[in-house]
Write a protein that holds these residues in place. Structure first.
Motif, PDB file in Angstrom:
ATOM      1  N   UNK A  47       1.015  -0.663  -0.258  1.00  0.00           N
ATOM      2  CA  UNK A  47      -0.176  -0.749  -0.060  1.00  0.00           C
ATOM      3  C   UNK A  47       0.988   0.997   0.091  1.00  0.00           C
ATOM      4  N   UNK A  56      -7.820  16.659  -0.120  1.00  0.00           N
ATOM      5  CA  UNK A  56      -7.212  17.360   0.438  1.00  0.00           C
ATOM      6  C   UNK A  56      -6.946  18.640   1.058  1.00  0.00           C
ATOM      7  N   UNK A 114       0.387  14.261   3.955  1.00  0.00           N
ATOM      8  CA  UNK A 114      -1.327  14.427   3.849  1.00  0.00           C
ATOM      9  C   UNK A 114      -1.838  13.864   2.983  1.00  0.00           C
ATOM     10  N   UNK A 162      -1.969  10.391   4.150  1.00  0.00           N
ATOM     11  CA  UNK A 162      -3.299   9.867   5.543  1.00  0.00           C
ATOM     12  C   UNK A 162      -4.066  10.105   5.185  1.00  0.00           C
ATOM     13  N   UNK A 163      -4.875  10.960   4.263  1.00  0.00           N
ATOM     14  CA  UNK A 163      -6.184  11.327   3.766  1.00  0.00           C
ATOM     15  C   UNK A 163      -6.468   9.569   3.125  1.00  0.00           C
ATOM     16  N   UNK A 181      -4.874   6.807   3.081  1.00  0.00           N
ATOM     17  CA  UNK A 181      -4.727   5.358   3.610  1.00  0.00           C
ATOM     18  C   UNK A 181      -5.805   5.890   4.862  1.00  0.00           C
ATOM     19  N   UNK A 182      -6.862   6.486   4.610  1.00  0.00           N
ATOM     20  CA  UNK A 182      -7.693   6.707   5.377  1.00  0.00           C
ATOM     21  C   UNK A 182      -9.409   6.043   5.332  1.00  0.00           C
ATOM     22  N   UNK A 183      -8.956   5.944   3.554  1.00  0.00           N
ATOM     23  CA  UNK A 183     -10.072   5.177   2.820  1.00  0.00           C
ATOM     24  C   UNK A 183     -10.014   4.068   2.360  1.00  0.00           C
ATOM     25  N   UNK A 184      -8.884   4.557   1.638  1.00  0.00           N
ATOM     26  CA  UNK A 184      -8.220   3.503   0.723  1.00  0.00           C
ATOM     27  C   UNK A 184      -7.174   2.774   0.216  1.00  0.00           C
ATOM     28  N   UNK A 185      -6.618   1.682   1.346  1.00  0.00           N
ATOM     29  CA  UNK A 185      -5.023   1.383   1.442  1.00  0.00           C
ATOM     30  C   UNK A 185      -4.534   1.526  -0.087  1.00  0.00           C
ATOM     31  N   UNK A 186      -5.266   0.082  -0.239  1.00  0.00           N
ATOM     32  CA  UNK A 186      -4.769  -0.780  -1.176  1.00  0.00           C
ATOM     33  C   UNK A 186      -5.278  -0.141  -2.939  1.00  0.00           C
TER      34      UNK A 186
END
Lengths: 352, 352
Positions: A59, A95, A230, A233-234, A236-241
């Motif tokens: 990721x 973001x 930043x 962070x955004x 990864x917070x809702x779709x890592x892959x």
């Protein structure tokens, strides 16, 4: 109508662009590269190991980000990659553009900017290009929630010099300035050197044009460690892959071959300059493109009629149903042979 | 702090999950398939043509959607594909959950549901699982803006029978019901046959688990032509090109080999049932999983301590820092050999 039907999000119906598929076609409609990607891409693809496909991709896109960082002389923590520059730009909008002030971009520009504004409820105000279809830097010297423009701009192909972008940056120390360099490798000046000086600048590029990898969906942003963090962070917070193994591996191979990039873009630039000469002789007018396309108009031709005539001859170009540019066509620079076929068609067409 | 920094979207900082990479590791932490994808996937990947990569992928994913439609006995217009089921589910949330009423999902379930609700500003209300960690269908018989749950549920592995889902549907003719069947091929009952009867039902599946293609990022939804069209409209309106050529080609090859899917999922189910026996003999307790993982707890062990001990032995499983399930571990079903190594470790650990 049931409640679940009433709750369906209303969008402007959109039909994906023409994806013509004729053996004899000349496809100059989506700014694809006429040459294949770097040879290492073929090697990497041929060696794909299906056994590895059972595992999630990394990721953090570490291998690809490190290769991009190396190629552009920045730190890996300054690189963000996504599924094409559309994904990267959408993530940037989401973001960073969270102000009550409108963000600013040209009236004639990449069509997805207003779409993402609507999607993420970002206020925006378009700044009209001048009558030569140029961006006017002074238009961006006013309070705003952020600034975004392509350089070279699309679909005009006109590039702003670095100095003009630096002026915009100097007038906007409080705003994020996003320079979308999808076409920069064909002759524009990159803002890469300005990144050291301006912490409010983000550069976005894509593998779809100069690196001939539209089919892999790879885009990236370079900015300060703080801004890139930043974005991560955004994301990864809702779709890592998001990017798959194929894109990560092929992208890494592509970015490591700088010589091939230089060679193929130089070839396209050469064809572009020749195309300018030929089309000018035929009476076409166009801004001085620094991209891999020309934005042309002809005083004796209706652009939409020409577009249709080209289409019937299986030569595909792009026409925009948009007020100021309705009499223009955007023509991607293909191989020399493809351009010769285009010239032959146009000569015959203009004689009618 | 400058204005552009103040405008950065605030998110809960998130670090992507452990992606351990040791040659000797036993990776049972992300529910990947221990077997490779269908052999046709390797053939397709090896034949990848880099020359084609210069062209954009088909935004309609026609070839893949047609293959999925064929495999599941539906029309192509009933199929929507995306970059993993995360992409598909996020698109469903965005497209359909636009009510002022809260959507409903279990308190213990897939971690991204509340994340997407926050992202798209969707009100939601979690419905606690009962003390056996089961979904209680009656909890979903109340006014709502939509319903979503995995079946089998994650991380419990417990499956709802089709009849219970049909009851939920009958009590919710005005609501969209989304059944997330990421793990259904390991023993759950699919809602596929119910799609003919309920126009408010959407089934979501993924290629990441039973088809062993987590690395390619492919997910899909099947529903009525009307609902799937709405998904396409929203998707096309802001990002036309998402799945790359590699995913489209490899996915098509994978979905065409139904026999291989049956064979490998049967093998995993066999290993799972054996694992249940062995772990029960060791004193572990767990819900009766119909997925490719077990959700286990042991009366004499602290789950987090065991998690750390396993990790030191390079056996990676998943622990959730979440109130009701802090003393559980989620263990993916690997090969028989991997499970034997796990058993050996656990026997020694429990004797301490």
């Amino acid at each position: 109508m049931k409640r679940f039907q009433q709750n369906i999000r209303k969008v402007v119906p959109y039909v994906p662009g023409d994806q013509p598929d004729f053996p004899d076609m000349i496809k100059l409609n989506t700014n694809e590269n006429p040459y294949p990607p770097a040879p290492e891409v073929q090697e990497v693809l041929a060696k794909s190991n299906a056994e590895q496909m059972r595992l999630y991709p990394d990721p953090t896109a570490h291998q690809l980000n490190a290769a991009i960082a190396e190629a552009y002389g920045v730190e890996e923590a300054q690189v963000f990659t996504g599924v094409g520059s559309d994904d990267v730009l959408a993530m940037i909008f989401q973001t960073f553009f969270n102000s009550d002030l409108p963000i600013l971009f040209p009236d004639i520009t990449y069509a997805f900017y207003p779409v993402w504004c609507d999607l993420f409820r970002i206020p925006y105000e378009v700044q009209p290009l001048n009558e030569k279809l140029e961006i006017v830097p002074e238009d961006y010297y006013k309070p705003n929630g952020g600034i975004v423009f392509p350089n070279p701009n699309a679909p005009t192909g006109i590039a702003l010099p670095s100095a003009a972008i630096e002026e915009i940056l100097q007038h906007n120390p409080e705003s994020l300035v996003v320079v979308d360099e999808a076409y920069v490798d064909f002759g524009g000046e990159t803002v890469l050197p300005l990144l050291k000086k301006y912490e409010n600048l983000i550069m976005v590029q894509t593998f779809s044009k100069s690196r001939a990898m539209a089919g892999e969906r790879i885009g990236f942003a370079i900015g300060s460690v703080e801004l890139i963090k930043a974005l991560h962070d955004v994301k990864y917070s809702f779709n890592s892959y998001t990017m798959n193994r194929s894109a990560l591996d092929a992208g890494t191979a592509a970015v490591q071959n700088a010589a091939y990039l230089q060679e193929t873009t130089a070839r396209i630039v050469k064809t572009r300059e020749h195309t300018k000469q030929v089309l000018a002789e035929m009476g076409f007018r166009f801004p001085d493109s620094k991209s891999n396309f020309l934005f042309v108009t002809h005083p004796d031709c209706d652009a939409h009629e020409l577009f249709e005539a080209l289409r019937e001859a299986h030569i595909f170009v792009r026409w925009f149903d948009s007020p100021r540019i309705r009499n223009y066509l955007r023509i991607t620079i293909g191989t020399d042979a493809q351009m010769e076929s285009l010239f032959a068609f146009l000569r015959a067409y203009l004689k009618k």
